[in-house]
Write an enzyme that holds these catalytic residues in place. Structure first.
Site, mmCIF file in Angstrom:
data_model
loop_
_atom_site.group_PDB
_atom_site.id
_atom_site.type_symbol
_atom_site.label_atom_id
_atom_site.label_comp_id
_atom_site.label_asym_id
_atom_site.label_seq_id
_atom_site.Cartn_x
_atom_site.Cartn_y
_atom_site.Cartn_z
ATOM 1 N N ARG A 30 0.822 -1.228 0.000
ATOM 2 C CA ARG A 30 0.000 0.000 0.000
ATOM 3 C C ARG A 30 0.847 1.266 0.000
ATOM 4 N NH1 ARG A 30 -5.457 -1.112 1.834
ATOM 5 N NH2 ARG A 30 -5.968 -2.818 0.436
ATOM 6 N N ARG A 34 -3.532 6.525 0.273
ATOM 7 C CA ARG A 34 -4.044 7.711 0.948
ATOM 8 C C ARG A 34 -3.069 8.419 1.856
ATOM 9 N NH1 ARG A 34 -9.228 4.806 3.111
ATOM 10 N NH2 ARG A 34 -7.619 3.213 3.174
ATOM 11 N N ARG A 43 -6.415 11.535 -7.118
ATOM 12 C CA ARG A 43 -7.234 10.332 -7.066
ATOM 13 C C ARG A 43 -8.688 10.581 -7.482
ATOM 14 N NH1 ARG A 43 -10.806 7.352 -6.137
ATOM 15 N NH2 ARG A 43 -11.102 5.842 -4.478
ATOM 16 N N ASP A 79 -6.457 -3.743 -7.548
ATOM 17 C CA ASP A 79 -7.022 -4.302 -6.318
ATOM 18 C C ASP A 79 -7.194 -5.807 -6.506
ATOM 19 O OD1 ASP A 79 -8.277 -3.135 -3.646
ATOM 20 O OD2 ASP A 79 -9.444 -4.883 -4.230
ATOM 21 N N TYR A 154 -14.614 -12.564 0.509
ATOM 22 C CA TYR A 154 -15.415 -11.380 0.165
ATOM 23 C C TYR A 154 -16.669 -11.763 -0.622
ATOM 24 C CZ TYR A 154 -11.735 -8.212 1.765
ATOM 25 O OH TYR A 154 -10.838 -7.518 2.524
HETATM 26 O O1 CP3 Z 1 0.180 0.315 -3.162
HETATM 27 C C1 CP3 Z 1 -0.333 -0.824 -3.266
HETATM 28 O O2 CP3 Z 1 -0.238 -1.699 -2.398
HETATM 29 C C2 CP3 Z 1 -1.007 -1.185 -4.584
HETATM 30 C C3 CP3 Z 1 -2.400 -1.186 -4.646
HETATM 31 C C4 CP3 Z 1 -3.287 -2.135 -3.879
HETATM 32 C C5 CP3 Z 1 -4.606 -1.755 -3.523
HETATM 33 N N1 CP3 Z 1 -5.258 -2.836 -3.007
HETATM 34 C C6 CP3 Z 1 -5.182 -0.406 -3.749
HETATM 35 C C7 CP3 Z 1 -6.214 0.043 -2.799
HETATM 36 C C8 CP3 Z 1 -3.133 -3.473 -3.504
HETATM 37 C C9 CP3 Z 1 -1.906 -4.356 -3.604
HETATM 38 C C10 CP3 Z 1 -4.386 -3.908 -2.955
HETATM 39 C C11 CP3 Z 1 -4.645 -5.277 -2.512
HETATM 40 C C12 CP3 Z 1 -5.792 -5.536 -1.638
HETATM 41 N N2 CP3 Z 1 -7.062 -5.048 -1.745
HETATM 42 C C13 CP3 Z 1 -5.784 -6.463 -0.575
HETATM 43 C C14 CP3 Z 1 -4.585 -7.276 -0.167
HETATM 44 C C15 CP3 Z 1 -3.645 -6.473 0.629
HETATM 45 C C16 CP3 Z 1 -4.072 -6.196 2.042
HETATM 46 O O3 CP3 Z 1 -4.238 -5.020 2.380
HETATM 47 O O4 CP3 Z 1 -4.272 -7.168 2.798
HETATM 48 C C17 CP3 Z 1 -7.055 -6.470 0.003
HETATM 49 C C18 CP3 Z 1 -7.498 -7.277 1.200
HETATM 50 C C19 CP3 Z 1 -7.866 -5.587 -0.757
HETATM 51 C C20 CP3 Z 1 -9.305 -5.253 -0.579
HETATM 52 C C21 CP3 Z 1 -9.437 -3.819 -0.228
HETATM 53 N N3 CP3 Z 1 -9.413 -2.784 -1.155
HETATM 54 C C22 CP3 Z 1 -9.529 -3.236 1.059
HETATM 55 C C23 CP3 Z 1 -9.605 -3.994 2.365
HETATM 56 C C24 CP3 Z 1 -9.558 -1.826 0.891
HETATM 57 C C25 CP3 Z 1 -9.561 -0.756 1.960
HETATM 58 C C26 CP3 Z 1 -10.829 -0.025 2.098
HETATM 59 C C27 CP3 Z 1 -10.584 1.345 2.697
HETATM 60 O O5 CP3 Z 1 -11.019 2.332 2.085
HETATM 61 O O6 CP3 Z 1 -9.949 1.440 3.758
HETATM 62 C C28 CP3 Z 1 -9.477 -1.583 -0.490
HETATM 63 C C29 CP3 Z 1 -9.448 -0.257 -1.123
HETATM 64 C C30 CP3 Z 1 -8.115 0.149 -1.636
HETATM 65 N N4 CP3 Z 1 -7.361 -0.625 -2.474
HETATM 66 C C31 CP3 Z 1 -7.434 1.370 -1.383
HETATM 67 C C32 CP3 Z 1 -6.235 1.320 -2.136
HETATM 68 C C33 CP3 Z 1 -5.187 2.393 -2.284
HETATM 69 C C34 CP3 Z 1 -7.936 2.524 -0.498
HETATM 70 C C35 CP3 Z 1 -9.119 3.227 -1.030
HETATM 71 C C36 CP3 Z 1 -8.895 4.336 -2.022
HETATM 72 O O7 CP3 Z 1 -7.793 4.913 -2.165
HETATM 73 O O8 CP3 Z 1 -9.892 4.664 -2.663
#
Ligand code: CP3
Length: 355
Positions: A30, A34, A43, A79, A154
């Site tokens: 990540r 954010r 974004r 994602d 999920y």
């Molecule tokens: O920088 C990076 O790591 C690359 C991008 C990345 C994202 N998601 C972007 C993202 C990666 C590698 C993921 C993988 C992902 N997505 C996982 C596995 C990694 C982990 O954290 O365990 C999981 C479980 C997800 C599912 C998911 N997507 C979650 C739990 C969330 C968070 C929700 C929140 O808003 O807190 C997301 C959204 C997400 N995916 C964000 C990002 C940057 C944040 C929301 C946004 O910026 O709009």
């Protein structure tokens, strides 16, 4: 793919293979997101799935942390839910919550909603983002996919869960359907990873974030075969494979056995203890506590040195134990990278004694 730069001698790829490097490589799960003001400013307000579908935007977001931090690898801005979303399962990602599914998987008929992925046709934006990135990046690009278990959780729960009761209910009550579901999800992950690597990515990471919700026996029986199918299925591509989960201290050996050169470790298991649970040839990735980093540099500095002392040496990729928290001060992550790089060569003189 022909024309892609060759990163096989980069610090990151060499460390995945347990080879000497000029410094311990470091990147952050990540790292794009954010915590970066430059991310928040470009974004936009739509769902993250829309940002991912804009290849120019996704390219820029992936590059931002590479420029700012000088990390040794980039991870594609996408994602784990992108493939199931792209084939029309009806997934969204709710801000501050995570993946939500309008009609969760509830029975055999729902298998029809999981057709195979054609990456070029279903996710042309991912293909384009990967191509853009390999042309621009000075460091390797990590391709990734969600592991079958975590994606299944999920689809079955419909939203993030603490207990995984619906997931486990299907697993125990209808193992035949369970294995068919995981097999479909394995194929989706496999086809997505193959396409990302064919277009120039230099490594793959399989995210089984919620595998730690399982006992070792259940993980081995119900989950390991599908994750093995994914990781063994990309073996022939010749890029390093990273297998990561959270709260997986008891599963590390099994996760290595799925076919991974590198196992990601969260902060609950010290890396020296993790190494005793892994084959000597397996590299480790991790494992600074992201919440410690979010408290500021004072607590982070000694924690960085502790990770290096326990895990450092040949076959260590420095990372956090899970993703960067949104409230993290990016200047602390800049100092983490500087501090890790300042330790100097690995495996040639002072370090690398634990190989
Ligand atoms: O920088 C990076 O790591 C690359 C991008 C990345 C994202 N998601 C972007 C993202 C990666 C590698 C993921 C993988 C992902 N997505 C996982 C596995 C990694 C982990 O954290 O365990 C999981 C479980 C997800 C599912 C998911 N997507 C979650 C739990 C969330 C968070 C929700 C929140 O808003 O807190 C997301 C959204 C997400 N995916 C964000 C990002 C940057 C944040 C929301 C946004 O910026 O709009």
């Amino acid at each position: 793919m022909t024309g892609s730069p060759d990163h096989s001698n980069s610090a990151f790829v060499r460390a995945c293979r347990g080879l000497p490097t000029e410094h311990t490589p470091v990147w952050f799960m990540r790292q794009a997101g954010r915590s970066l003001p430059e991310y928040r400013s470009i974004r936009g307000t739509g769902t993250i799935l829309r940002a991912i579908a804009d290849a120019d935007l996704a390219t820029e977001i992936t590059l931002q942390p590479v420029r700012r931090y000088g990390v040794d690898a980039a991870i594609l801005y996408s994602d784990i839910m992108t493939p199931v979303h792209a084939i029309g399962f009806g997934v969204d990602i709710a801000p501050g919550i995570g993946p939500v599914v309008e009609h969760p998987f509830s029975g055999r008929a729902d298998l029809d909603r999981l057709r195979p992925l054609d990456p070029e046709a279903d996710t042309p934006y991912v293909v384009q983002t990967v191509r853009n990135l390999v042309a621009e990046l000075p460091v390797p690009l990590i391709a990734f996919a969600g592991a079958p278990y975590t994606v299944a959780s999920y689809l079955l729960e419909g939203k993030p869960s603490r207990t995984y009761v619906r997931t486990k209910a299907l697993m125990y009550s209808d193992p035949v359907l369970w294995f068919e579901l995981l097999d479909r999800l394995a194929d989706l992950a496999l086809d997505s990873l193959r396409s990302q690597v064919a277009n120039g990515a230099s490594a793959v990471q399989l995210f089984d974030s919620w595998a730690g919700s399982l006992s070792p026996a259940d993980y081995e029986h119900y989950v390991l075969p599908a994750s093995t199918k994914v990781l063994e299925g990309v073996a022939e591509l010749g890029v390093p494979r990273i297998h990561f989960g959270v709260q997986t201290g008891e599963l590390l050996g099994l996760m290595a056995s799925a076919g991974a050169e590198v196992v990601g470790v969260d902060w609950r298991t010290p890396l020296d203890a993790a190494r005793t649970r892994l084959p000597a040839t397996t590299s480790v990735q991790g494992n600074l506590d992201p919440a410690v980093v979010a408290t500021g540099w004072d607590a982070t500095e000694p924690a960085v040195h502790d990770v290096l002392r326990r895990g450092g040496g040949l076959g260590h990729i420095f990372n956090l134990g899970h993703g960067v928290l949104p409230e993290t001060d990016p200047t602390v992550l800049e100092r983490v990278v500087e501090t890790v790089h300042a330790q100097g060569p690995v495996g040639t003189d002072t370090q690398g004694t634990n190989a």
